[in-house]
Each structure stands twice: as C-alpha cells, then as structure tokens.
Design a protein around this motif. Sequence first.
Motif, mmCIF file in Angstrom:
data_model
loop_
_atom_site.group_PDB
_atom_site.id
_atom_site.type_symbol
_atom_site.label_atom_id
_atom_site.label_comp_id
_atom_site.label_asym_id
_atom_site.label_seq_id
_atom_site.Cartn_x
_atom_site.Cartn_y
_atom_site.Cartn_z
ATOM 1 N N GLU A 49 0.812 -1.217 0.000
ATOM 2 C CA GLU A 49 0.000 0.000 0.000
ATOM 3 C C GLU A 49 0.845 1.266 0.000
ATOM 4 O OE1 GLU A 49 -2.647 -0.203 3.278
ATOM 5 O OE2 GLU A 49 -3.897 -1.791 2.412
ATOM 6 N N ASN A 50 2.113 1.159 0.352
ATOM 7 C CA ASN A 50 2.989 2.338 0.380
ATOM 8 C C ASN A 50 3.630 2.634 -0.974
ATOM 9 O OD1 ASN A 50 2.470 2.719 3.104
ATOM 10 N ND2 ASN A 50 4.285 1.592 3.778
ATOM 11 N N GLN A 51 3.306 1.852 -1.983
ATOM 12 C CA GLN A 51 3.895 2.041 -3.292
ATOM 13 C C GLN A 51 3.569 3.423 -3.865
ATOM 14 O OE1 GLN A 51 5.994 0.049 -5.340
ATOM 15 N NE2 GLN A 51 6.019 2.011 -6.421
ATOM 16 N N CYS A 52 2.347 3.876 -3.667
ATOM 17 C CA CYS A 52 1.932 5.147 -4.260
ATOM 18 C C CYS A 52 2.599 6.351 -3.609
ATOM 19 C CB CYS A 52 0.416 5.299 -4.209
ATOM 20 S SG CYS A 52 -0.332 4.891 -2.624
ATOM 21 N N TYR A 53 3.301 6.166 -2.503
ATOM 22 C CA TYR A 53 4.056 7.264 -1.899
ATOM 23 C C TYR A 53 5.438 7.415 -2.533
ATOM 24 C CZ TYR A 53 0.607 7.258 1.874
ATOM 25 O OH TYR A 53 -0.556 7.326 2.592
ATOM 26 N N CYS A 54 5.837 6.451 -3.347
ATOM 27 C CA CYS A 54 7.191 6.438 -3.900
ATOM 28 C C CYS A 54 7.283 7.103 -5.265
ATOM 29 C CB CYS A 54 7.695 5.000 -4.021
ATOM 30 S SG CYS A 54 7.858 4.173 -2.425
ATOM 31 N N GLY A 55 6.182 7.272 -5.934
ATOM 32 C CA GLY A 55 6.239 7.829 -7.275
ATOM 33 C C GLY A 55 6.161 6.738 -8.319
ATOM 34 N N GLU A 56 6.896 6.946 -9.425
ATOM 35 C CA GLU A 56 6.792 6.042 -10.559
ATOM 36 C C GLU A 56 7.520 4.722 -10.348
ATOM 37 O OE1 GLU A 56 8.135 8.185 -13.929
ATOM 38 O OE2 GLU A 56 6.463 9.610 -13.903
ATOM 39 N N ASN A 57 8.588 4.695 -9.566
ATOM 40 C CA ASN A 57 9.345 3.452 -9.384
ATOM 41 C C ASN A 57 9.884 3.381 -7.969
ATOM 42 O OD1 ASN A 57 12.051 4.848 -9.360
ATOM 43 N ND2 ASN A 57 11.395 5.362 -11.450
ATOM 44 N N ASN A 58 10.323 2.201 -7.591
ATOM 45 C CA ASN A 58 10.801 1.978 -6.228
ATOM 46 C C ASN A 58 12.141 2.644 -5.935
ATOM 47 O OD1 ASN A 58 8.551 0.467 -5.851
ATOM 48 N ND2 ASN A 58 9.574 -1.524 -5.887
ATOM 49 N N GLU A 59 12.838 3.099 -6.995
ATOM 50 C CA GLU A 59 14.129 3.730 -6.772
ATOM 51 C C GLU A 59 14.002 5.038 -6.000
ATOM 52 O OE1 GLU A 59 15.998 4.172 -10.515
ATOM 53 O OE2 GLU A 59 16.206 2.000 -10.880
ATOM 54 N N THR A 60 12.836 5.663 -6.054
ATOM 55 C CA THR A 60 12.629 6.923 -5.331
ATOM 56 C C THR A 60 12.099 6.702 -3.929
ATOM 57 O OG1 THR A 60 10.398 7.118 -6.259
ATOM 58 C CG2 THR A 60 12.189 8.172 -7.476
ATOM 59 N N CYS A 61 11.873 5.452 -3.562
ATOM 60 C CA CYS A 61 11.364 5.166 -2.219
ATOM 61 C C CYS A 61 12.470 5.392 -1.189
ATOM 62 C CB CYS A 61 10.885 3.720 -2.129
ATOM 63 S SG CYS A 61 9.349 3.412 -3.000
ATOM 64 N N PRO A 62 12.169 6.045 -0.096
ATOM 65 C CA PRO A 62 13.160 6.217 0.965
ATOM 66 C C PRO A 62 13.320 4.933 1.767
ATOM 67 C CG PRO A 62 11.089 7.189 1.641
ATOM 68 C CD PRO A 62 10.891 6.701 0.223
ATOM 69 N N ALA A 63 14.225 4.969 2.710
ATOM 70 C CA ALA A 63 14.459 3.806 3.560
ATOM 71 C C ALA A 63 13.272 3.578 4.487
ATOM 72 C CB ALA A 63 15.749 4.003 4.369
ATOM 73 N N LYS A 64 13.257 2.408 5.086
ATOM 74 C CA LYS A 64 12.197 2.087 6.032
ATOM 75 C C LYS A 64 12.180 3.105 7.175
ATOM 76 C CE LYS A 64 10.789 -1.321 9.472
ATOM 77 N NZ LYS A 64 11.101 -2.620 10.127
ATOM 78 N N GLY A 65 10.979 3.587 7.481
ATOM 79 C CA GLY A 65 10.834 4.554 8.563
ATOM 80 C C GLY A 65 10.731 5.982 8.107
ATOM 81 N N LEU A 66 10.834 6.227 6.783
ATOM 82 C CA LEU A 66 10.763 7.581 6.244
ATOM 83 C C LEU A 66 9.537 7.739 5.353
ATOM 84 C CD1 LEU A 66 14.502 8.174 5.234
ATOM 85 C CD2 LEU A 66 13.342 8.964 7.301
ATOM 86 N N GLN A 67 8.979 8.954 5.365
ATOM 87 C CA GLN A 67 7.833 9.285 4.526
ATOM 88 C C GLN A 67 8.180 10.517 3.698
ATOM 89 O OE1 GLN A 67 4.304 8.234 4.156
ATOM 90 N NE2 GLN A 67 4.566 9.698 2.488
ATOM 91 N N ASN A 68 8.112 10.387 2.385
ATOM 92 C CA ASN A 68 8.388 11.510 1.498
ATOM 93 C C ASN A 68 7.240 12.518 1.564
ATOM 94 O OD1 ASN A 68 9.277 13.206 -0.514
ATOM 95 N ND2 ASN A 68 8.673 11.838 -2.187
#
Length: 333
Positions: free
Chosen positions: A122-141
């Motif tokens: 469910e947190n995929q949509c917080y990352c943008g287009e791909n997982n490369e922009t996802c921050p580390a565990k415990g962070l919210q963009n």
Amino acid sequence: TITVALALLLEVTITRNGTLEEVSTIYTGHTGMEEFGLLNRLNGLDRLPYWPESPCNDIRASEGSFFPPRKYTHSDVVHVYDKDLCRIIPLHFQGMVHKDGIPAGLYTPPDNIFELPDIQAENQCYCGENNETCPAKGLQNISPCQYGAPAYISFPHFYKADPKLLDSVEGLKPEEEKHKTYFLIQTSLGVPVEGQVRVQLNLKVEHAPHIYSVSKFPSIIFPIIWLQEGIHGLTIKRTRWIYLATTVGEVAAPVLSYGLIIMGVFILVILFVKTYKNVVFTKEAIAKGKETLRRGSSFIVNGQHKLLIMRDSYTLLNNVTTDPDPDQDQDHE
C-alpha cells in the motif's frame, strides 16, 4: 542546495501560526456512527491532491477531534489525517486503559506504516513512478506538500526506522515512551482524552562532488527537528462531564429506567386494589349482597351448597283435615 532547502523548510514552519486555511466537510454521524467525525471533503476535494492514487490520496479519516466510537462500530482501526505528513495515519486498537477514571482505548500506528513497498504494498503510491525513489524504512516523502523540498518525515530519533539511518548521525537514541505516537479515545463518545503526535523533520542531503566545500559530504538523511503536538489531558470541567456521561451515566441510566418501570407497575397494582375495594367492599355493596343471599335459593355452608326453604315461600293450612266429610255420613243414614 542544502541552505536553500533548509531555509525553505524553516520558512514554511515559521510562517504557520496554527491556523488552518482548509475548509473541511465532516460527517456528523447522522448517516451512521461508522462515519462520525470523518472528512468528506477537503477544500471541496474528495481526495488528497499530493498523491496519484488510492489509498495514498484517501481522506476518509478524522481530523483528530472526533472518531467513530468503537462501542458502536466494533472496529479496531481508526484513521486520522495529519497535514504535516500529507496523508492519513491508521491507528490500531491496543487495549483498554483508564485516564482520570475514564475508560479509553489505546491506539497506536502500526509498525509497518513507513515500511518499504516490497513488504507493504500500500505504500507504493508514496514512492512515485518506481521503487528507486522510495526512501528507507521509517521515512515518509513529503516533498509534494512542501513545495518540492527534499523533505522526509519519520518518528523522532528514527524510532521504528532502519537502524542504518542512525549510522550517519550521532546523539540519537530512539525510545518508545518518548517518541511514539498514540491516542487515548473514549469508546462511547469517540473523543480523545489524551494523545500525542510525534514526528521528525528530515532533509535529504545528496553527495555533491563538484562543490568543493561539501564535496566530501556523503549522501545522508539529516535530521533537522522533531515536534510533539497533542494534549496530556482534558480540563477538569470537561473530564467531569465525560466521566458522568460515560461512567456514572451508563450505570445510572438502566437503573433509573428499570426502577421507574417497577415503580409504575407497583403504583398500578395499588390503584387497582384500592379501586376494587372501594367498589366491591363498600357498606352499600355488602348490605346489598346480604339481602341477595337472604332472598336466594341456596347458600354455602362449610363449602357445600344447601337448599334453603324460606318462610315466605309457603302458607300454613291450619284448618285443613284429612277426615271424611261428616255431612255425607248423615245423608246416608
């Protein structure tokens, strides 16, 4: 770059005076207690404009003052909207506690609230287009709602976050009692009697080899400040009213209701008995009953019916004889 981003974040924080400009439409609970206190529209929108899809852009949550009462919804999860996090936060029921004598449910965010999409899809949509922009565990963009600044939100001291985040800084020591977010919500009214939202503002610092002054700086998540907002308890006056409504009232209401019912039945029985005695056992009624018994054809003696021959039902024939007529004897002679 670091200075500009930091100045922008500080300007956004300082210029906020606690007044929200949003216009919110909130359910009153008329259509069902499951929707009590939940947002229906935020500035006329039925979704958050920061994220592309559900569930990230959902606004079906409380703004923090009222929650659907668990006593009626029987749900173990409630949601609260936090403007600083640009999202809604799920709060899971952990158990019952007492605050100033008032029973309340303890709610805390789940451990996977800032989990990677590989584990929490469910947190995929917080990352943008791909997982490369996802921050580390415990962070919210939160850059979409902070003017594009490379800002990230976490719990204070990287509590519940990837332990590697602590390697880049010194002096941080996550502790549950000091850094966790929680709510104590009264289960009958749905109002919080205590709650703390604790978040940490972090800045993403990337390695810039072409800038001599910072060319040796590594890419890190740099913690700026952590905030705590909430209430430690209600005023004495409000605590008394909630205590009376939820503790004394819940006991007194059924006792009073059943007591009035029993009292009403008792009064009706007394009125019936008195009315019956006044009609049946008056002196006139008793005299009339005696007169009826005297004129009747039967009465009860020792539980048996006996035939009663009344004196006025026959006439004595004192002059009647059974001897033959003397005049007839003389004629024959």
